[in-house]
Design a protein around this motif. Structure first.
Motif, PDB file in Angstrom:
ATOM      1  N   ALA A 112      91.862  92.040-125.629  1.00 52.95           N
ATOM      2  CA  ALA A 112      90.791  93.000-125.906  1.00 52.95           C
ATOM      3  C   ALA A 112      91.332  94.394-126.208  1.00 52.95           C
ATOM      4  CB  ALA A 112      89.848  93.069-124.710  1.00 52.95           C
ATOM      5  N   GLY A 113      92.657  94.573-126.101  1.00 55.32           N
ATOM      6  CA  GLY A 113      93.261  95.863-126.402  1.00 55.32           C
ATOM      7  C   GLY A 113      93.212  96.864-125.262  1.00 55.32           C
ATOM      8  N   LYS A 114      92.798  96.426-124.079  1.00 59.28           N
ATOM      9  CA  LYS A 114      92.712  97.352-122.944  1.00 59.28           C
ATOM     10  C   LYS A 114      94.050  97.495-122.212  1.00 59.28           C
ATOM     11  CE  LYS A 114      87.776  96.504-122.240  1.00 59.28           C
ATOM     12  NZ  LYS A 114      86.709  96.103-121.279  1.00 59.28           N
ATOM     13  N   ALA A 115      94.914  96.519-122.365  1.00 55.45           N
ATOM     14  CA  ALA A 115      96.266  96.578-121.799  1.00 55.45           C
ATOM     15  C   ALA A 115      97.239  96.083-122.852  1.00 55.45           C
ATOM     16  CB  ALA A 115      96.365  95.728-120.530  1.00 55.45           C
ATOM     17  N   ARG A 116      98.417  96.679-122.890  1.00 53.15           N
ATOM     18  CA  ARG A 116      99.428  96.242-123.843  1.00 53.15           C
ATOM     19  C   ARG A 116     100.332  95.160-123.251  1.00 53.15           C
ATOM     20  NH1 ARG A 116      96.393  98.504-126.923  1.00 53.15           N
ATOM     21  NH2 ARG A 116      96.864 100.371-128.166  1.00 53.15           N
ATOM     22  N   HIS A 117     100.621  95.280-121.966  1.00 46.50           N
ATOM     23  CA  HIS A 117     101.545  94.356-121.308  1.00 46.50           C
ATOM     24  C   HIS A 117     101.066  94.072-119.896  1.00 46.50           C
ATOM     25  CE1 HIS A 117     104.801  94.691-124.372  1.00 46.50           C
ATOM     26  NE2 HIS A 117     104.223  95.866-124.585  1.00 46.50           N
ATOM     27  N   ILE A 118     101.578  92.967-119.317  1.00 44.44           N
ATOM     28  CA  ILE A 118     101.182  92.524-117.982  1.00 44.44           C
ATOM     29  C   ILE A 118     102.368  92.608-117.036  1.00 44.44           C
ATOM     30  CG2 ILE A 118     100.318  90.577-116.616  1.00 44.44           C
ATOM     31  CD1 ILE A 118      98.956  89.538-119.152  1.00 44.44           C
ATOM     32  N   GLY A 119     102.102  93.084-115.820  1.00 40.02           N
ATOM     33  CA  GLY A 119     103.107  93.126-114.776  1.00 40.02           C
ATOM     34  C   GLY A 119     102.595  92.470-113.509  1.00 40.02           C
ATOM     35  N   LEU A 120     103.518  92.161-112.614  1.00 38.38           N
ATOM     36  CA  LEU A 120     103.192  91.586-111.311  1.00 38.38           C
ATOM     37  C   LEU A 120     103.891  92.409-110.234  1.00 38.38           C
ATOM     38  CD1 LEU A 120     103.896  87.812-112.102  1.00 38.38           C
ATOM     39  CD2 LEU A 120     101.674  88.954-112.205  1.00 38.38           C
ATOM     40  N   SER A 121     103.274  92.474-109.056  1.00 40.80           N
ATOM     41  CA  SER A 121     103.879  93.197-107.950  1.00 40.80           C
ATOM     42  C   SER A 121     103.921  92.317-106.712  1.00 40.80           C
ATOM     43  CB  SER A 121     103.081  94.476-107.651  1.00 40.80           C
ATOM     44  OG  SER A 121     103.654  95.193-106.582  1.00 40.80           O
ATOM     45  N   GLU A 122     105.052  92.345-106.002  1.00 40.69           N
ATOM     46  CA  GLU A 122     105.249  91.577-104.772  1.00 40.69           C
ATOM     47  C   GLU A 122     104.953  90.090-104.991  1.00 40.69           C
ATOM     48  OE1 GLU A 122     106.575  92.348-101.915  1.00 40.69           O
ATOM     49  OE2 GLU A 122     106.909  94.461-102.356  1.00 40.69           O
ATOM     50  N   VAL A 123     105.712  89.497-105.902  1.00 35.92           N
ATOM     51  CA  VAL A 123     105.560  88.079-106.201  1.00 35.92           C
ATOM     52  C   VAL A 123     106.830  87.326-105.847  1.00 35.92           C
ATOM     53  CG1 VAL A 123     103.880  88.359-108.040  1.00 35.92           C
ATOM     54  CG2 VAL A 123     106.329  88.449-108.584  1.00 35.92           C
ATOM     55  N   THR A 124     106.697  86.026-105.713  1.00 36.86           N
ATOM     56  CA  THR A 124     107.860  85.168-105.543  1.00 36.86           C
ATOM     57  C   THR A 124     108.313  84.670-106.914  1.00 36.86           C
ATOM     58  OG1 THR A 124     106.556  83.136-105.357  1.00 36.86           O
ATOM     59  CG2 THR A 124     106.948  84.385-103.320  1.00 36.86           C
ATOM     60  N   SER A 125     109.476  84.045-106.934  1.00 37.73           N
ATOM     61  CA  SER A 125     109.984  83.515-108.200  1.00 37.73           C
ATOM     62  C   SER A 125     109.079  82.415-108.739  1.00 37.73           C
ATOM     63  CB  SER A 125     111.412  82.989-108.018  1.00 37.73           C
ATOM     64  OG  SER A 125     111.474  82.004-107.007  1.00 37.73           O
ATOM     65  N   GLU A 126     108.510  81.602-107.853  1.00 39.39           N
ATOM     66  CA  GLU A 126     107.598  80.541-108.300  1.00 39.39           C
ATOM     67  C   GLU A 126     106.356  81.142-108.956  1.00 39.39           C
ATOM     68  OE1 GLU A 126     105.051  76.813-106.424  1.00 39.39           O
ATOM     69  OE2 GLU A 126     105.142  78.733-105.405  1.00 39.39           O
ATOM     70  N   GLU A 127     105.785  82.175-108.328  1.00 39.53           N
ATOM     71  CA  GLU A 127     104.598  82.817-108.887  1.00 39.53           C
ATOM     72  C   GLU A 127     104.914  83.472-110.225  1.00 39.53           C
ATOM     73  OE1 GLU A 127     102.680  83.729-104.481  1.00 39.53           O
ATOM     74  OE2 GLU A 127     103.899  85.248-105.506  1.00 39.53           O
ATOM     75  N   LEU A 128     106.079  84.062-110.324  1.00 33.48           N
ATOM     76  CA  LEU A 128     106.483  84.665-111.600  1.00 33.48           C
ATOM     77  C   LEU A 128     106.561  83.620-112.698  1.00 33.48           C
ATOM     78  CD1 LEU A 128     107.609  86.870-113.455  1.00 33.48           C
ATOM     79  CD2 LEU A 128     109.863  86.477-112.427  1.00 33.48           C
ATOM     80  N   ARG A 129     107.181  82.509-112.401  1.00 33.65           N
ATOM     81  CA  ARG A 129     107.319  81.453-113.418  1.00 33.65           C
ATOM     82  C   ARG A 129     105.964  80.902-113.840  1.00 33.65           C
ATOM     83  NH1 ARG A 129     112.557  79.943-114.140  1.00 33.65           N
ATOM     84  NH2 ARG A 129     114.062  80.517-112.519  1.00 33.65           N
TER      85      ARG A 129
END
Length: 342
Positions: free
Chosen positions: A149-166
């Motif tokens: 929708a153009g409201k965000a350019r990129h996505i980030g995560l905070s306080e995640v595990t490697s499994e959640e990141l993948r």
């Protein structure tokens, strides 16, 4: 004054940011009273010095932080790589969930943040804490829709595990993970940093100065205002601080030998470790004061010796106290539980 201005880096998936960012949270009172006029002077000084990656969140000051930042963005939005977050909620009752990953909730948070910031998009939108009740794929799916929708350019995560990141990365490429990482807090090195390197995800580090402990700002809780959030962190308890003081002294001794400040040693350590793990990094030390910012910026000119790195690397195993008692934060145990299921 630092000679080197923060250079531009690829923070992940083509997101351009500076190699040192600025965390805005401290401008809304978590570490003691803050003055808006002084905060605005500091923010403008930060941008004037070429540090253009600014990090905020909807929860900081219950929206105050984003509103404060909007006063700078009115005239300087084009200079800023702007990051904010959603996902943490204030529980109404004891035991209520402290994270909300419901897709509709995330979208509403985005609209509210854009209104407070006075912008039509942010460059990086973080999922602030993982809600165990909602599959991370569903939540990141909402973030993906916000990108579309153009409201965000990129996505980030905070306080995640490697499994959640993948898992999240399969839904939409993740640009950056924001994690506590410091000389005293190294639990992300075993699994998360290798995963980030493999996926091309950058690291944004917070609390890399030990929440002021490494710099000698705090020697006891008696120095802190009653509403200072450091009262809630285990490592600031009196007995644990007494145990950890000799470890902090090692940082000070390394700084003296290297001819730099303890803040610069602490941040330079982060840069050295990121190079070792082949991960792009942008620490985001925050401060209310321009002089402290200048000291932090000086870390860009520091390369630590192998002897110094060895001394600093030995400290984390000796630290007394967990980095946080917040159940939403990643711990070694949570990562190990998830890895055991894979």
């Amino acid at each position: 004054m630092a000679q080197q201005i923060a250079n531009s880096i690829d923070l992940g998936q083509g997101l351009e940011a500076t190699s040192q960012g600025f965390g805005c949270m401290s401008l809304s009172g978590p570490y003691g009273s803050a003055d808006d006029a002084e905060s605005l002077r500091t923010l403008n000084h930060v941008l004037d010095r070429g540090v253009t990656f600014l990090d905020t969140a909807n929860i900081y000051g219950e929206g105050h932080n984003e509103t404060l930042l909007s006063q700078v963005l009115k005239t300087r939005r084009g200079e800023v790589t702007l990051a904010t977050k959603a996902g943490i909620v204030r529980p109404k009752n004891p035991g209520d969930p402290r994270a909300n990953g419901d897709p509709d909730f995330i979208k509403k948070c985005m609209d509210a943040s854009l209104q407070r910031l006075g912008v039509d998009h942010v460059d990086l939108y973080y999922y602030h804490r993982v809600d165990s009740r909602v599959p991370i794929e569903e939540t990141v799916g909402a973030y993906k829709e916000l990108v579309e929708a153009g409201k965000a350019r990129h996505i980030g995560l905070s306080e995640v595990t490697s499994e959640e990141l993948r898992r999240a990365h399969k839904v939409h490429p993740i640009s950056a993970i924001q994690m506590e990482y410091s000389i005293f807090s190294r639990d992300i090195e075993r699994w998360l940093l290798p995963a980030a390197s493999e996926l091309g995800v950058a690291l944004v580090t917070y609390a890399s100065l030990g929440r002021g402990y490494f710099t000698g700002e705090v020697d006891s809780l008696q120095q802190l205002e009653a509403n200072d959030i450091r009262h809630n962190f285990p490592r600031f308890e009196a007995a644990r601080m007494q145990h950890n003081h000799p470890l902090r002294q090692v940082i000070a001794e390394v700084a003296q030998r290297e001819g730099v400040s303890t803040a610069q040693v602490s941040l330079a350590w982060v840069y050295e470790k990121a190079r070792a793990f082949n991960v792009a990094v942008s620490p985001i030390p925050g401060t209310r004061f321009s002089a402290h910012f200048e000291d932090n910026l000086g870390a860009l000119d520091v390369r630590l010796s192998l002897e110094s790195m060895s001394q600093l690397d030995a400290l984390a195993a000796q630290v007394d106290g967990e980095r946080q008692k917040d159940v939403m934060s990643v711990s070694k145990g949570r990562e190990e539980v998830q890895m055991a299921r894979m």
